[in-house]
Motif scaffolding. Structure first.
Motif, PDB file in Angstrom:
ATOM      1  N   UNK A  25      34.224  34.287  35.155  1.00 38.45           N
ATOM      2  CA  UNK A  25      34.962  35.587  35.587  1.00 38.45           C
ATOM      3  C   UNK A  25      34.337  36.627  34.929  1.00 38.45           C
ATOM      4  N   UNK A  26      35.068  37.964  35.086  1.00 39.01           N
ATOM      5  CA  UNK A  26      34.255  38.722  34.235  1.00 39.01           C
ATOM      6  C   UNK A  26      32.838  39.345  34.680  1.00 39.01           C
ATOM      7  N   UNK A  48      38.723  39.707  42.507  1.00 37.92           N
ATOM      8  CA  UNK A  48      39.916  38.093  41.448  1.00 37.92           C
ATOM      9  C   UNK A  48      39.754  37.853  39.474  1.00 37.92           C
ATOM     10  N   UNK A  49      38.603  36.747  39.459  1.00 39.23           N
ATOM     11  CA  UNK A  49      38.017  36.689  38.223  1.00 39.23           C
ATOM     12  C   UNK A  49      36.898  37.328  37.825  1.00 39.23           C
ATOM     13  N   UNK A  50      36.421  37.249  38.868  1.00 42.21           N
ATOM     14  CA  UNK A  50      35.176  37.994  38.983  1.00 42.21           C
ATOM     15  C   UNK A  50      35.029  39.127  40.132  1.00 42.21           C
ATOM     16  N   UNK A  51      34.619  40.401  40.246  1.00 40.56           N
ATOM     17  CA  UNK A  51      33.926  41.019  41.182  1.00 40.56           C
ATOM     18  C   UNK A  51      32.427  40.542  42.238  1.00 40.56           C
ATOM     19  N   UNK A  78      40.466  47.080  37.215  1.00 41.62           N
ATOM     20  CA  UNK A  78      40.179  46.587  39.152  1.00 41.62           C
ATOM     21  C   UNK A  78      41.424  45.597  39.356  1.00 41.62           C
ATOM     22  N   UNK A  79      41.792  46.502  40.722  1.00 42.45           N
ATOM     23  CA  UNK A  79      43.732  45.395  41.226  1.00 42.45           C
ATOM     24  C   UNK A  79      42.832  44.171  42.255  1.00 42.45           C
TER      25      UNK A  79
END
Length: 87
Positions: A25-26, A48-51, A78-79
């Motif tokens: 995540x992130x 999501x939790x990550x791009x 970031x949607x």
């Protein structure tokens, strides 16, 4: 990628085809295993939790990072969702 990392203050990492681990995540994950039908300049982003950025060519990955920087400079949120962009 350094300008993206500096602007977003996030960890970014790259994998040539498939990662040994899933992005945390992130994190921002960039892979050159994207859909070749998007062409040399095309890319996909899954937020999501990550791009996760996937492009078939380094040029597509570069354009994806430009999109992320534009979103960040426009408000920084970031949607969640899926985006595909190609010429």
């Amino acid at each position: 990628m350094l300008d993206l990392r500096n602007a977003l203050k996030h960890r970014a990492w790259y994998a040539a085809a498939s990662a040994a681990r899933a992005p945390a995540p992130g994190e921002i994950y960039v892979a050159l295993d994207g859909d070749p039908q998007l062409g040399k300049e095309g890319y996909g982003i899954v937020a999501g939790e990550a791009l996760i950025i996937r492009a078939a060519d380094p040029l597509g990955a570069f354009w994806a990072t430009r999109t992320l920087l534009q979103v960040w400079k426009g408000g920084g949120a970031f949607p969640c969702g899926i985006a595909r962009d190609y010429p």
